[in-house]
Design a protein around this motif. Structure first.
Motif, PDB file in Angstrom:
ATOM      1  N   CYS A 162       7.516  63.053  42.336  1.00  0.00           N
ATOM      2  CA  CYS A 162       6.513  64.012  41.860  1.00  0.00           C
ATOM      3  C   CYS A 162       5.578  63.345  40.848  1.00  0.00           C
ATOM      4  CB  CYS A 162       7.209  65.219  41.239  1.00  0.00           C
ATOM      5  SG  CYS A 162       6.085  66.358  40.426  1.00  0.00           S
ATOM      6  N   PRO A 204       3.844  69.405  37.634  1.00  0.00           N
ATOM      7  CA  PRO A 204       5.148  69.343  38.310  1.00  0.00           C
ATOM      8  C   PRO A 204       5.920  70.658  38.295  1.00  0.00           C
ATOM      9  CG  PRO A 204       4.843  67.433  36.881  1.00  0.00           C
ATOM     10  CD  PRO A 204       3.742  68.395  36.567  1.00  0.00           C
ATOM     11  N   GLN A 216      12.154  64.070  41.269  1.00  0.00           N
ATOM     12  CA  GLN A 216      11.265  64.187  40.117  1.00  0.00           C
ATOM     13  C   GLN A 216      10.376  62.952  39.966  1.00  0.00           C
ATOM     14  OE1 GLN A 216      12.177  66.371  36.091  1.00  0.00           O
ATOM     15  NE2 GLN A 216      12.896  64.289  35.881  1.00  0.00           N
TER      16      GLN A 216
END
Length: 746
Positions: free
Chosen positions: A108, A142, A105
């Motif tokens: 990203c 995302p 994450q």
């Protein structure tokens, strides 16, 4: 990686595919299926042997470089260990590649920030085997991606061809192949968005007519101008409720696939059935209110929650009967509500259709309705489109145009233009201005408009957070945290309702929802008190010490957030308690300190040429939009702690709308010591700078000609003397406008 297609453009079912790729809300289902079919037909594709060998190396060495060297030979290393992907003859970056695990994450977030910084809309993350593609230009980027695993691609020619036809270069050699699929997908979405805009206008008009018809049946009374405004406001609230419920079912927030819910409650099932032929009622028969009772029960259930039907408690002001007593005390006959529901369903399968659109599409389709005015026709009228905008005209004046709808004399219609087939460019001015590079919250938008700018700020803040925070918090949790720190003001109460809905939709997820009643309020701020005006007030509710207490109460109210209606009510009670004290703090000494005469309450702009503004302000009985004193209205921003000394980001998307009268201009000239003809952008900038925190940024969308004028250079030199740094940014989609950015270096 499980081979499946899970797109919001999908029917909601996971469709097994032959190869290991997944389209998650990046491309439309139809466009993506066509791309898969073309890949299967093409077979191994261009450069098969060379690409196969590169794939073997990339998978075995766990690095994407062998593939990049073939598909993007002119690529170069940039910051953060990323690659700028370019074709043989390209100078412009087609995409940014970050070498990492695609499920990371934080990676990203870094990728999307970097893509915006380098003006490259496409970004990839790869470890050599697994690849993930994003379009950084979209909100909530995302959550919208295309995944493909190359683990077995050497044996699977279709997977190899799909990889090449999505992540490879375009046939022209300029840009990434995914751009074509994306553009076709957005074209499909824009058609649905346009249909929803038309449907929302139809629904709002029908709901208004239904309220009027019910009142006439009961009392025979015709609505006054004020009554029409009240009716229209609540027709939009009802429209917002229906659209939110359909969207929540499509997103899985409401259990649309659960059999008990589907049989007893699902609005998508109910509305879908209405899209077909309906039995006409006999004229003169008593109006029925079956649909109204169904909707009232449905909205009450959403507000309170229902464990048996697995419906979460949504709480919030949108569905609250106490917040909207008008909708409790009035009702609409079935014939009008059926037309409204049928229109908003869009087709017989609302779930699939609403999966095809995002929050910003819904907000965009509703934005045009806030500028319309309800009127009663004094002659037969028809609805037509001109240059892509829909509007009503007298029937006798319309010739050789397609008539979308018609009404008789005495019927209600919405005066003004709303979007029909007109496609408004999608633009994100804050991202163009570098919002990722500055502190995002606390932030305020004035005027807040539809709430689109608030969504952009929340999105940027959450992306920055996932790129920097190592703890395992979901993207939506970070969005909700950011949403608690965004604010908005607008003189149009209909914009307030829409902006609150926009944030609610944008933060929809498994966590408790936010309906920002405290943060987004009706009012203006340019002629209100600023922090410097309160320094001499030593006691009373407007003194800094008292405002610190208000800030603590508001922060405590936010801490009460939790699941269940009781948590929502405890939070709202905390805000109500603080709101009463905030209202009491607007005292004569505050107005005196700000240079405003000691009157009851400043009002919204009055028409040019009317009585002196201060006489108008003193009329308690006149309807008005109060000037908000920012440090009093939002004390947590200015007095919430040692680091809280103002807004980190202030954005005005339409500064010209903030100054409407000569009296307001006179006040600003006097308070800011401006000379000569007042420049709106300069006056708004200087006034709002007074509410900016140390190292905060002020952004204004302004005509491009203003940014090239001699006055702009004078302003720049003047601000630099005050240690305020000024720069500009262009908005690619809006060639006639740019963004003026002022950063406080004090």
């Amino acid at each position: 990686m499980t081979p499946k297609q899970t797109s919001l453009f999908d029917t909601g079912e996971n469709t097994p595919l032959k190869t290991a790729y997944e389209n998650h809300r990046l491309f439309s289902r139809n466009v993506f299926e066509q791309a898969v079919a073309a890949a299967a037909k093409a077979g191994a594709g261009q450069g098969d042997e060379e690409l196969s060998e590169a794939i073997r190396l990339a998978v075995s060495e766990k690095r994407p470089d062998p593939i990049v060297s073939i598909l993007w030979p002119a690529s170069e290393s940039i910051e953060s260990g990323a690659l700028a992907l370019r074709g043989k003859k390209e100078t412009k970056t087609a995409a940014i590649l970050l070498k990492s695990d695609p499920s990371d994450q934080a990676a990203c977030g870094m990728l999307i920030k970097l893509s915006h910084k380098l003006n490259a809309p496409w970004g990839m993350i790869s470890n050599g085997t697994d690849w993930r593609l994003f379009n950084a230009s979209r909100l909530a980027a995302p959550e919208k991606w295309f995944d493909i695993s190359l683990e077995n691609a050497c044996l699977d020619v279709v997977t190899r061809e799909i990889f090449f036809s999505v992540l490879g270069p375009r046939a022209s050699g300029k840009g990434i192949a995914a751009e074509e699929l994306f553009c076709m997908s957005r074209a499909e979405t824009i058609k649905i968005r346009t249909s929803l805009g038309r449907a929302a206008r139809t629904a709002a008009e029908e709901i208004c007519r239904g309220f009027i018809a019910a009142e006439k049946t009961e009392t025979g009374a015709a609505p006054t101008e004020d009554a029409l405004a009240m009716i229209y406001k609540h027709s939009l609230i009802l429209t917002h409720r229906i659209i939110f419920a359909l969207f929540a079912e499509a997103r899985g927030i409401l259990p649309a696939e659960g059999q008990k819910y589907k049989d007893n409650m699902a609005i998508s099932e109910f509305a879908g059935r209405l899209s077909g032929p309906r039995v006409k009622r006999k004229s003169g028969s008593e109006p029925a209110f079956t649909v109204w009772h169904y909707l009232s029960n449905f909205f009450s259930t959403l507000h309170h929650g229902d464990e048996h039907l697995k419906i979460p408690c949504l709480g919030g002001a949108l569905f609250s009967p106490e917040e909207h007593p008008f909708l409790t005390n009035n009702k609409i006959p079935d014939s009008f509500l059926e037309t409204a529901l049928s229109a908003l369903a869009l087709d017989a399968n609302p779930l699939e259709t609403y999966r095809s659109i995002d929050t910003e599409d819904i907000v965009s389709s509703l934005a045009g309705l806030t500028s319309l005015t309800p009127l009663l026709a004094d002659q037969p009228m028809v609805l037509t489109e001109d240059d892509g905008f829909a509007s009503w005209s007298p029937k006798k004046q319309v010739k050789w145009k397609k008539i979308l709808s018609a009404i008789d004399k005495g019927d209600l219609f919405l005066h003004g233009k709303s979007f029909g087939e007109k496609i408004i460019p999608e633009h994100h001015p804050l991202k163009a201005a570098g919002v990722f590079e500055v502190p995002q919250t606390p932030a305020i938008v004035v005027p807040v408009g539809s709430g689109a700018a608030l969504m952009e700020i929340i999105d940027a803040a959450s992306i920055v957070a996932i790129s920097e925070v190592k703890e395992n918090r979901s993207l939506n949790e970070l969005r909700i945290h950011a949403a608690k720190n965004v604010y908005g003001l607008d003189a149009n109460p209909l914009n307030i309702d829409l902006a609150r809905l926009a944030v609610w939709l944008f933060t929809v997820g498994p966590e408790p929802l936010l309906y920002l009643k405290h943060n987004i309020v009706e009012g203006t701020a340019l002629c209100g008190a600023m922090p410097r005006d309160l320094t001499e007030i030593n006691e009373g509710p407007a003194s800094p010490n008292e405002l610190k207490e208000r800030a603590a109460e508001i922060n405590e109210a936010w801490a009460r957030s939790g699941h269940g209606l009781s948590s929502v009510r405890r939070r709202d009670a905390g805000f109500e308690k603080a709101a009463k004290k905030i209202a009491a703090a607007t005292r004569p000494e505050v107005l005196d300190a700000a240079g405003i005469p000691a009157v009851a309450k400043p009002c919204k702009p009055i028409p040019r040429g009317t009585i002196d503004i201060w006489e108008q302000l003193e009329a308690d009985s006149s309807p008005c939009t109060p000037n908000k004193h920012l440090p009093i209205q939002f004390p947590e921003v200015f007095f919430g702690g040692p680091a809280q000394n103002g807004f980190a980001l202030i954005y005005s998307p339409a500064p010209d709308d903030l100054i409407a009268t000569p009296e307001e201009k006179a006040f600003l000239k006097k308070s800011l010591s401006l000379k000569g003809k007042i420049n709106t952008s300069e006056a708004v900038a200087r006034r709002l700078l007074l509410a900016l925190s140390h190292e905060g940024s002020l952004m204004l969308t302004t005509p491009a000609r203003t940014l090239k004028s001699a006055r702009f250079e004078t302003l720049k030199a003047s601000l630099e003397k005050e240690n305020l740094y000024l720069k500009t940014a262009s908005i690619p989609e809006l060639k006639k406008h740019g963004v003026l950015i002022i950063t406080n270096k004090n």
